[in-house]
Design a protein around this motif. Structure first.
Motif, PDB file in Angstrom:
ATOM      1  N   ARG A  24      -4.635   2.804  -2.947  1.00 47.04           N
ATOM      2  CA  ARG A  24      -3.942   1.879  -3.833  1.00 47.04           C
ATOM      3  C   ARG A  24      -3.460   0.619  -3.104  1.00 47.04           C
ATOM      4  O   ARG A  24      -3.066   0.695  -1.934  1.00 47.04           O
ATOM      5  CB  ARG A  24      -2.757   2.589  -4.483  1.00 47.04           C
ATOM      6  CG  ARG A  24      -3.167   3.733  -5.397  1.00 47.04           C
ATOM      7  CD  ARG A  24      -1.952   4.347  -6.058  1.00 47.04           C
ATOM      8  NE  ARG A  24      -1.125   5.078  -5.103  1.00 47.04           N
ATOM      9  CZ  ARG A  24       0.124   5.451  -5.341  1.00 47.04           C
ATOM     10  NH1 ARG A  24       0.698   5.143  -6.501  1.00 47.04           N
ATOM     11  NH2 ARG A  24       0.807   6.132  -4.450  1.00 47.04           N
ATOM     12  N   CYS A  25      -3.488  -0.473  -3.838  1.00 50.76           N
ATOM     13  CA  CYS A  25      -2.981  -1.738  -3.328  1.00 50.76           C
ATOM     14  C   CYS A  25      -2.392  -2.519  -4.487  1.00 50.76           C
ATOM     15  O   CYS A  25      -3.047  -2.708  -5.516  1.00 50.76           O
ATOM     16  CB  CYS A  25      -4.091  -2.553  -2.670  1.00 50.76           C
ATOM     17  SG  CYS A  25      -3.591  -4.219  -2.166  1.00 50.76           S
ATOM     18  N   SER A  38      -3.094  -5.028  -9.282  1.00 50.57           N
ATOM     19  CA  SER A  38      -3.619  -4.025  -8.355  1.00 50.57           C
ATOM     20  C   SER A  38      -5.059  -4.332  -7.965  1.00 50.57           C
ATOM     21  O   SER A  38      -5.785  -5.030  -8.678  1.00 50.57           O
ATOM     22  CB  SER A  38      -3.554  -2.627  -8.972  1.00 50.57           C
ATOM     23  OG  SER A  38      -4.464  -2.516 -10.056  1.00 50.57           O
ATOM     24  N   GLN A  91       0.881  -1.161   0.000  1.00 49.03           N
ATOM     25  CA  GLN A  91       0.000   0.000   0.000  1.00 49.03           C
ATOM     26  C   GLN A  91       0.926   1.219   0.000  1.00 49.03           C
ATOM     27  O   GLN A  91       1.496   1.561   1.030  1.00 49.03           O
ATOM     28  CB  GLN A  91      -0.917  -0.003   1.222  1.00 49.03           C
ATOM     29  CG  GLN A  91      -1.921  -1.149   1.195  1.00 49.03           C
ATOM     30  CD  GLN A  91      -2.828  -1.147   2.407  1.00 49.03           C
ATOM     31  OE1 GLN A  91      -2.765  -2.049   3.252  1.00 49.03           O
ATOM     32  NE2 GLN A  91      -3.683  -0.154   2.515  1.00 49.03           N
ATOM     33  N   GLU A  95      -9.426   7.250  -3.648  1.00 50.91           N
ATOM     34  CA  GLU A  95      -8.866   6.015  -4.183  1.00 50.91           C
ATOM     35  C   GLU A  95      -7.666   5.627  -3.342  1.00 50.91           C
ATOM     36  O   GLU A  95      -6.730   6.410  -3.179  1.00 50.91           O
ATOM     37  CB  GLU A  95      -8.455   6.143  -5.654  1.00 50.91           C
ATOM     38  CG  GLU A  95      -7.904   4.833  -6.228  1.00 50.91           C
ATOM     39  CD  GLU A  95      -7.753   4.849  -7.729  1.00 50.91           C
ATOM     40  OE1 GLU A  95      -7.598   5.935  -8.317  1.00 50.91           O
ATOM     41  OE2 GLU A  95      -7.796   3.754  -8.346  1.00 50.91           O
ATOM     42  N   ARG A 151     -12.085   2.362  -3.943  1.00 54.14           N
ATOM     43  CA  ARG A 151     -12.605   3.675  -4.317  1.00 54.14           C
ATOM     44  C   ARG A 151     -13.918   3.967  -3.603  1.00 54.14           C
ATOM     45  O   ARG A 151     -14.664   3.062  -3.212  1.00 54.14           O
ATOM     46  CB  ARG A 151     -12.834   3.749  -5.831  1.00 54.14           C
ATOM     47  CG  ARG A 151     -11.603   3.493  -6.666  1.00 54.14           C
ATOM     48  CD  ARG A 151     -11.806   3.924  -8.085  1.00 54.14           C
ATOM     49  NE  ARG A 151     -12.826   3.128  -8.759  1.00 54.14           N
ATOM     50  CZ  ARG A 151     -12.577   2.354  -9.812  1.00 54.14           C
ATOM     51  NH1 ARG A 151     -11.345   2.243 -10.275  1.00 54.14           N
ATOM     52  NH2 ARG A 151     -13.554   1.694 -10.403  1.00 54.14           N
ATOM     53  N   ASN A 192      -7.377  -1.616  -6.238  1.00 54.60           N
ATOM     54  CA  ASN A 192      -7.554  -0.306  -5.625  1.00 54.60           C
ATOM     55  C   ASN A 192      -8.973  -0.103  -5.110  1.00 54.60           C
ATOM     56  O   ASN A 192      -9.943  -0.489  -5.756  1.00 54.60           O
ATOM     57  CB  ASN A 192      -7.209   0.791  -6.622  1.00 54.60           C
ATOM     58  CG  ASN A 192      -5.737   0.791  -6.979  1.00 54.60           C
ATOM     59  OD1 ASN A 192      -4.928   0.108  -6.338  1.00 54.60           O
ATOM     60  ND2 ASN A 192      -5.399   1.529  -8.015  1.00 54.60           N
TER      61      ASN A 192
END
Lengths: 114, 113
Positions: free
Chosen positions: A22-23, A73, A6, A20, A77, A75
């Motif tokens: 992120r991962c 990814s 992350q 958003e 949101r 992500n």
């Protein structure tokens, strides 16, 4: 090395703004993917999960996440953040055949300004 | 109704002491877990039991000994506590099967002085 990343340690957004988180994961095969939220002083609550199928997953509290295999990814949101969304958010994975062993990312702290 | 409960919520003790944390779930799940969250919020699994059988045992010092008397309970006993053991310990449960949702307890904050 196998990992869950992350990139954002801390994010601040205004109430009503979009969000958003992120991962990214680094594993040979696509793992099971999860997002958990931890409110201050609380345990963790599952927001959503992805196993297979539709790559856009809907969760609780108005959150959604999109799985992108090409980018490794997942992500998270939300179109419009509420002040009550301020919390720590964790991306996590389970590899197949690992007896449901959750491996967590380092977390992203979300601060919401009014 | 509390799904996964832990006692105590806070535990302050001195180095060298032995302490236990208890966990109970009323969800009818067959798998239970212990996680450790350090001061930087990093979460790492310690142990997992399925139907009272140990199935995950990460590289945890053998001062930590989990015990599962039945499917609804998973206790954690810690011997000879060290400063580095200070953390929040979370219990979780799930119904067996890879990837099933894990339900977390509220955590036990252990402080070793």
């Amino acid at each position: 090395a196998q990992s869950v990343t992350q990139p954002d340690i801390h994010i601040t957004v205004s109430e009503g703004a979009s969000l958003e988180l992120r991962c990214n994961y680094s594993y040979g095969a696509t793992p099971y993917l999860f997002w958990y939220v931890q409110s201050p002083g609380q345990g963790l609550q599952l927001l959503l999960k992805y196993f297979s199928g539709d790559t856009l997953v809907q969760g609780i509290k108005g959150f959604e996440a999109e799985f992108k295999r090409s980018q490794s990814s997942f992500n998270l949101r939300k179109p419009s953040v509420h002040w009550s969304d301020a919390a720590e958010y964790f991306c996590a994975v389970v590899l197949t055949g690992t007896a449901s062993k959750l491996t967590f990312g380092t977390g992203t702290r979300l601060q919401v300004t009014l | 109704d509390t799904a996964v409960s832990q006692t105590p919520k806070y535990l302050v003790t001195q180095m060298g002491n032995d302490k236990s944390i208890k966990c109970e779930q009323n969800l009818g799940h067959d798998t239970m877990y212990w996680y450790k969250q350090d001061s930087k919020k990093f979460l790492k699994i310690m142990f997992s039991y399925n139907n009272k059988e140990l199935i995950i045992n990460e590289t945890v010092p053998n001062r930590f000994s989990p015990k599962s008397p039945d499917k609804a309970h998973l206790n954690l006993h810690i011997n000879s506590l060290e400063l580095g053991d200070s953390a929040v310990y979370f219990c979780a449960s799930s119904q067996g099967g890879t990837g099933n949702e894990q339900y977390f307890g509220p955590g036990t904050r252990l402080t070793v002085t």
